[in-house]
Design an enzyme around this catalytic site. Structure first.
Site, PDB file in Angstrom:
ATOM      1  N   ARG A   1     -10.887 -10.925   1.272  1.00  0.00           N
ATOM      2  CA  ARG A   1     -11.464 -12.053   0.623  1.00  0.00           C
ATOM      3  C   ARG A   1     -10.899 -13.590   0.619  1.00  0.00           C
ATOM      4  O   ARG A   1     -11.777 -14.412   0.482  1.00  0.00           O
ATOM      5  CB  ARG A   1     -11.844 -11.687  -0.707  1.00  0.00           C
ATOM      6  CG  ARG A   1     -10.774 -11.548  -1.661  1.00  0.00           C
ATOM      7  CD  ARG A   1     -11.129 -10.872  -3.012  1.00  0.00           C
ATOM      8  NE  ARG A   1     -11.202  -9.180  -2.724  1.00  0.00           N
ATOM      9  CZ  ARG A   1     -11.615  -8.295  -3.348  1.00  0.00           C
ATOM     10  NH1 ARG A   1     -11.781  -8.561  -4.458  1.00  0.00           N
ATOM     11  NH2 ARG A   1     -11.384  -6.901  -3.254  1.00  0.00           N
TER      12      ARG A   1
ATOM     13  N   LYS B   1       0.983  -1.178   0.084  1.00  0.00           N
ATOM     14  CA  LYS B   1       0.300  -0.212   0.051  1.00  0.00           C
ATOM     15  C   LYS B   1       0.905   1.249   0.044  1.00  0.00           C
ATOM     16  O   LYS B   1       2.087   1.289   0.483  1.00  0.00           O
ATOM     17  CB  LYS B   1      -0.900  -0.069   1.182  1.00  0.00           C
ATOM     18  CG  LYS B   1      -2.030  -1.143   1.288  1.00  0.00           C
ATOM     19  CD  LYS B   1      -2.680  -0.960   2.611  1.00  0.00           C
ATOM     20  CE  LYS B   1      -3.672  -1.850   2.763  1.00  0.00           C
ATOM     21  NZ  LYS B   1      -4.801  -1.419   1.550  1.00  0.00           N
TER      22      LYS B   1
END
Length: 492
Positions: free
Chosen positions: A350, A276
Site C-alpha cells: 500500500r 516475515k
C-alpha cells in the site's frame, strides 16, 4: 503454437488426433456422433462396455488405423444441459493436459460446439484458444538440461461456419493467453534476477516490440523530486533501486480518457524490519504478480490493438531489512501531502501503491484499477478461487465482476464502508499503514481509498489467485483475463 478454424466439415479435416466430448447420458454432441459413425460405432461400444463414463474431465485416448484421424481423444463432458464456465474450463484443461505430452502433431478440437450457459460460439472459441496457451505453458528458463520440444504444433478448432467474429475471437484468445504467459514468466523468475530494473527493461522491450506502446521509466531521483517518499521508503533498505514504470497505449481518440492499470511490483518481500517467517518466504518472489498482470495486459492490448487508450503503471521496489531500511514507527510524507505512520514495514504494498495512485491523476483517467498481492487476509476470506474487489464506484465494481464471470477469472466484492476507516487513525500522523487484524483486506483498501478520491477507482487484491503453492507451484497469470475483458468491453 499454430491455430486455425475448421469450417469444411469434420470428416474433411485430417488430424493426428480428434478431440470429442462425451456426456454422461443423453444425446451426444454432433461431432461425437459423426466420429462414432465414421469409426463404425467404436465410441459407443467403448461407452456401452463401461470403459468410459463421460464423467466431467475424464479422458480416454483411442488409437485408430486409418484416416482422417490417427487417434480420438474422448473427454467427459458431464451433463450437457448445464455446463458452466468453470466446467467448460475443466473439460478443456483435461483435453489439453492429455494432448500436450502425447505424440500428436496436429489436434482437431470440437469442444466449441458444447452448450456453455449464456455463452456463444465466439466466446467458446476465445476461451479455448486462451486455455491452449495456458495449458501448453512451460517455465524452463533455469533448467540446466534443455527440455525437449513438444510434438504438438497445431490446434484446429472445429466451428459452425466461416465468420469474421470467430476469427477475431481466436485472435483474442491467443493474445490473452500470451499476456497470461508473460505474466507467469515474470512471476516465476526468481528475485535475484527479477528486480525493479529488470522489470523496467521488460517494459522497454515491450515498447521496442510494439511501436503502439510508449514506455517511460522514472528512477529514484525523479521519484524523490515528485515527492514519492512512501514508495522510496520501501526500497530504502535494499541495494536494488526502485523504479516507476509507465506504459501508454493510445489506440483510441486523442480526447478519450484512458483506462489506467496500476500494479504492485514488489520483486521480493522479506517484510523489511517487520521480517516475515522463513517458511515459504521463497514465494515472496510472487509479490510482483500485480505488476506482472499489468505487463501481461499491456502485451495483449498491443497485439490486439483495440480502439481504446490504456495506461499501465508499475510501482516496483524490493523490500529488504538493510541498515537504511524504514523502521516501524517512522512517519513519511506521501506524494499527496498526507503523512503516514508506518507501524508495519510488511504492509509495504500500500506504500508503493499510494504514491503511484497519486501519480496517475495526471492522466485524467476514465477509470483506475490497481492490482496487488496485498493481504494474506484476502486468502483467509476468499481462499484461492476469487480475487477481492473493492471500489469507490458501484458501476465500475459491477463491470469488473461481470468481466470476471465471463472469463472464469472471478472476483468477489467486499464493502468499503466509512466505518472501517477509523481503524487507520494515527496518534501522530494523518494515517497509519495498518488497521489491525479485523477486516485486513478492507482496511488495506481503505488506506488506498484515501489517495483515489479524485477519480473512479477499484482495487483487486489478488493474493489468493496470483500463484499456486505446493506441487503445482507457479504464477497463474491472473487476473489478465478479467482485465482484458474489462478493457475490451470499453473499446470502440
Amino acid at each position: 503454437m499454430k491455430y486455425a478454424l475448421n469450417t469444411k466439415g469434420l470428416i474433411d479435416c485430417s488430424a493426428d488426433c480428434l478431440v470429442v466430448a462425451i456426456p454422461e447420458s443423453g444425446t451426444w454432441p454432433a461431432s461425437a456422433d459423426t466420429a462414432d459413425k465414421q469409426e463404425d460405432g467404436l465410441l459407443r461400444r467403448v461407452v456401452k462396455q463401461g470403459d468410459f463414463s463421460g464423467k466431467l474431465g475424464s479422458t480416454m485416448l483411442l488409437p485408430l488405423n486409418g484416416k482422417p484421424w490417427s487417434r480420438i481423444l474422448m473427454v467427459g463432458a458431464g451433463k450437457l444441459d448445464s455446463i458452466t464456465v468453470q466446467q467448460f474450463r475443466k473439460i478443456a484443461i483435461a483435453a489439453l493436459g492429455r494432448l500436450k505430452d502425447a505424440g500428436s502433431k496436429h489436434a482437431l478440437l470440437t469442444l466449441a460446439e458444447l452448450p456453455v450457459k449464456d455463452r456463444d460460439e465466439a466466446w467458446r472459441v476465445a476461451f479455448l484458444a486462451r486455455a491452449c496457451e495456458e495449458s501448453l505453458y512451460r517455465f524452463t528458463e533455469f533448467k540446466s538440461e534443455k527440455t525437449p520440444a513438444r510434438a504438438l504444433k497445431q490446434i484446429t478448432l472445429d466451428v459452425s461456419a466461416a465468420d469474421a467474429s470467430l476469427e477475431q475471437a481466436l485472435q483474442t484468445g491467443q493474445s490473452v493467453g500470451h499476456g497470461m504467459n508473460l505474466a507467469r514468466d515474470l512471476g516465476n523468475t526468481p528475485g535475484n534476477v527479477c528486480t525493479p530494473r529488470w522489470l523496467a527493461k521488460h517494459a522497454k522491450d515491450l515498447a521496442k516490440e510494439f511501436d503502439c506502446v510508449e514506455t517511460e521509466i522514472l528512477d529514484e531521483k525523479q521519484m524523490k523530486a515528485l515527492g514519492m517518499n512512501t514508495l522510496l521508503s520501501v526500497s530504502a533498505g535494499s541495494a536494488e533501486p526502485a523504479r516507476l514504470i509507465v506504459m501508454q497505449y493510445k489506440g483510441g481518440k486523442a480526447k478519450d480518457k484512458p483506462h489506467v492499470l496500476v500494479g504492485k511490483g514488489i520483486t521480493f518481500d522479506t517484510g523489511g524490519i517487520s521480517l516475515k517467517p522463513g517458511e515459504a518466504m521463497d514465494e515472496m518472489k510472487f509479490d510482483m504478480c500485480g505488476a506482472a498482470s499489468v505487463l501481461g495486459a499491456m502485451r495483449a492490448i498491443a497485439e490486439l490493438k483495440p480502439k481504446i487508450n490504456v495506461v499501465g503503471v508499475i510501482a516496483s521496489a524490493e523490500n529488504m531489512p538493510g541498515s537504511a531500511a524504514t523502521r516501524p514507527g517512522d512517519i513519511i510524507k506521501t506524494m499527496s501531502g498526507q503523512t503516514v505512520e508506518i507501524l508495519n514495514t510488511d504492509a509495504e504494498g500500500r506504500l508503493v501503491l499510494c504514491d503511484a495512485l497519486t501519480y496517475v491523476e495526471r492522466f485524467k483517467p476514465a477509470t483506475v484499477v490497481d492490482i496487488a498481492t496485498l493481504t494474506g487476509a484476502c486468502i483467509i476470506a476468499l481462499g484461492h478461487h476469487a480475487a477481492g474487489l473493492l471500489s469507490n464506484d458501484d458501476n465500475l465494481a459491477k463491470a469488473l465482476l461481470e468481466a470476471g464471470e465471463r472469463t472464469g477469472d472471478r472476483a468477489w466484492q467486499l464493502p468499503l464502508w466509512d466505518e472501517y476507516q477509523s481503524q487507520l487513525d494515527s496518534n501522530f500522523a494523518d494515517i497509519q499503514n495498518i488497521g489491525g487484524r479485523p477486516a485486513g483486506t478492507i482496511t488495506a483498501a481503505c488506506y488506498l481509498s484515501r489517495f483515489t478520491k479524485d477519480y473512479t477507482w477499484a482495487h483487486l487484491d489478488i493474493a489468493g489467485v496470483a500463484w499456486l503453492s505446493g506441487k503445482e507451484k507457479g504464477a497463474t497469470g491472473r487476473p489478465v483475463p478479467l482485465l482484458m475483458d474489462y478493457l475490451l468491453s470499453h473499446a470502440g
